[in-house]
Design an enzyme around this catalytic site. Structure first.
Site, PDB file in Angstrom:
ATOM      1  N   HIS A   1       0.824  -1.215   0.000  1.00 31.04           N
ATOM      2  CA  HIS A   1       0.000   0.000   0.000  1.00 31.04           C
ATOM      3  C   HIS A   1       0.853   1.258   0.000  1.00 31.04           C
ATOM      4  O   HIS A   1       2.079   1.209   0.132  1.00 31.04           O
ATOM      5  CB  HIS A   1      -0.958   0.005   1.195  1.00 31.04           C
ATOM      6  CG  HIS A   1      -0.290  -0.016   2.549  1.00 31.04           C
ATOM      7  ND1 HIS A   1       0.515   1.000   3.012  1.00 31.04           N
ATOM      8  CD2 HIS A   1      -0.335  -0.937   3.548  1.00 31.04           C
ATOM      9  CE1 HIS A   1       0.932   0.719   4.226  1.00 31.04           C
ATOM     10  NE2 HIS A   1       0.442  -0.459   4.582  1.00 31.04           N
TER      11      HIS A   1
ATOM     12  N   CYS B   1       3.014  -4.823   6.783  1.00 31.13           N
ATOM     13  CA  CYS B   1       2.751  -4.662   5.349  1.00 31.13           C
ATOM     14  C   CYS B   1       3.996  -4.173   4.610  1.00 31.13           C
ATOM     15  O   CYS B   1       5.018  -3.861   5.218  1.00 31.13           O
ATOM     16  CB  CYS B   1       1.606  -3.670   5.140  1.00 31.13           C
ATOM     17  SG  CYS B   1       0.024  -4.222   5.804  1.00 31.13           S
TER      18      CYS B   1
END
Length: 407
Positions: free
Chosen positions: A155, A163
């Site tokens: 992202h 992440c």
């Protein structure tokens, strides 16, 4: 005429205020929706399209993404006209969290490692972090080992809790590349996540790490992809990654040869005395490119735990490197023992090398030894049988505990 409930003039006044406000809010919502659609549908940059063209591929061709935590990079590979995946572009990761090694449970901040599948349904144009896609954790391997967690994303925004955070611009470009591959007919793409580049040198350096058995499985899949140029067909058997052989015998032979060469190289590095290390992190790392840009004042948005980046990638030496003496070339040691060697100038008195003694002198020496043996051995044997020679006295051996203590 007045209404039974009184005059309507105040209600009309309120409507005059509310209607423009509602129209304004609707306009903002439509504007936001338009902006969202714009970023989710942004074209692939022309420079990236040019890289694809130079490698014999295009925007609609299938992709494979490969992530390396230690190097903080994600690579985009695309299938070319010959059916082989080729590297297109490498993107620096702005932030990943945790340590080297697989993710095992919810909240451990670990960025996962393994072979994952990303379908079109995992693309999220409405992400809170600009644009994103779910990498597919946990996969079959993770579930077989009882690993928990969800929503591991690639992202925008330089903030990670497990992440791959890429900044908005980079996340947008990756999103557009994946979107066009889906539009071209690819149903899902493979996301390969590794602790580091799976070279023989890195495997030798991390050979004492608790995760090395798991990393050897990842190494096999990595070697297969690089040797064959095909997306590995991955399954899980007995709690281990398993990879189907290539349907092309030549490609399978190429994998076997490469994997053996890499295994031999790892063994040679260990035998030569390569150091064994462990790389530790306070909480993940960041690519040097982004670290330099941030120091220059470049805005990347929120950065998770910036204080932890000062302690990223610390290498702890577990086995120091040792240097082995290089082997003496045959030409050198042959000269040392040859007829013209300077070492032959220094000799024990009366020493005559066999090649100077001649065949006759050598034969005479053998004959004298045989004669001496024939004369001596019968008399010694007779004396021993008649007990004229006492048996030899042997010193008692030390108990093993004393030998150990004296080392």
């Amino acid at each position: 005429m007045l209404s039974p409930n009184g005059p309507r003039r105040p209600e009309r006044s309120r409507l005059r205020i509310l209607v423009p406000a509602l129209i304004g809010l609707l306009g903002v919502a439509l504007s936001n929706a338009s902006a969202l659609a714009d970023k989710a549908n942004a074209p692939i940059p022309a420079a990236t399209l040019a890289l694809m063209s130079a490698r014999g591929t295009d925007a609609a061709s299938p992709i494979v993404l490969r992530a390396y935590k230690k190097e903080s990079e994600i690579e985009v590979w695309k299938r070319n006209a010959a059916g082989r995946y080729v590297p297109i572009k490498t993107y620096p990761i702005c932030r990943w969290s945790g340590q080297l090694g697989p993710k095992t449970k919810t909240g451990d901040r670990q960025t996962p490692e393994g072979f994952y599948t990303v379908a079109k349904s995992q693309m999220n144009p409405n992400s809170r972090y600009y644009l994103s896609f779910d990498v597919g954790y946990p996969n079959a391997y993770d579930r077989a080992h009882g690993s928990t967690g969800s929503a591991v994303m690639v992202h925008g925004v330089c903030s990670s809790m497990g992440c791959f955070a890429m900044t908005d611009a980079v996340a947008g470009e990756l999103f557009s590349i994946a979107r066009e591959a889906f539009s071209g007919g690819q149903r899902a793409f493979q996301f390969q996540s590794f602790p580091f580049r799976m070279t023989a040198a890195n495997m030798a350096r991390h050979r004492t790490d608790p995760n090395i058995a798991f990393w050897r499985q990842l190494k096999e899949g990595s070697d297969r992809f690089e040797a064959t140029g095909e997306e590995p067909v991955v399954s899980v058997s007995g709690g281990r990654y398993a990879f189907a052989p290539s349907s092309d015998p030549a490609k399978e032979a190429a994998f076997v040869a490469l994997h053996k060469d890499e295994s031999d190289r790892i063994a040679a590095l260990v035998d030569e005395g390569a150091a064994a290390i462990r790389t530790t992190y306070s909480d993940g790392g960041q690519h040097a490119f982004w670290a330099a840009r941030i120091r220059q004042g470049f805005a990347v948005g929120d950065i998770s735990r910036p204080e932890a980046l000062a302690y990223a990638g610390q290498e702890v030496v577990l086995i120091p490197a040792r240097r082995r003496a290089p082997p003496v070339p045959e030409a050198v040691w042959a000269a040392w023992i040859g007829r013209d060697s300077p070492s032959l100038a220094v000799r024990t008195a009366d020493f005559v090398p066999p090649y100077e003694a001649g065949a006759g002198r050598f034969a005479a020496g053998v004959a004298r030894s045989a004669q001496t043996y024939a004369q001596t051995w019968p008399s010694l044997a007779r004396a021993a049988i008649e007990a004229q020679i006492p048996p030899p006295a042997f010193a008692p051996s030390q108990p093993s505990i004393e030998k150990v203590a004296q080392r």
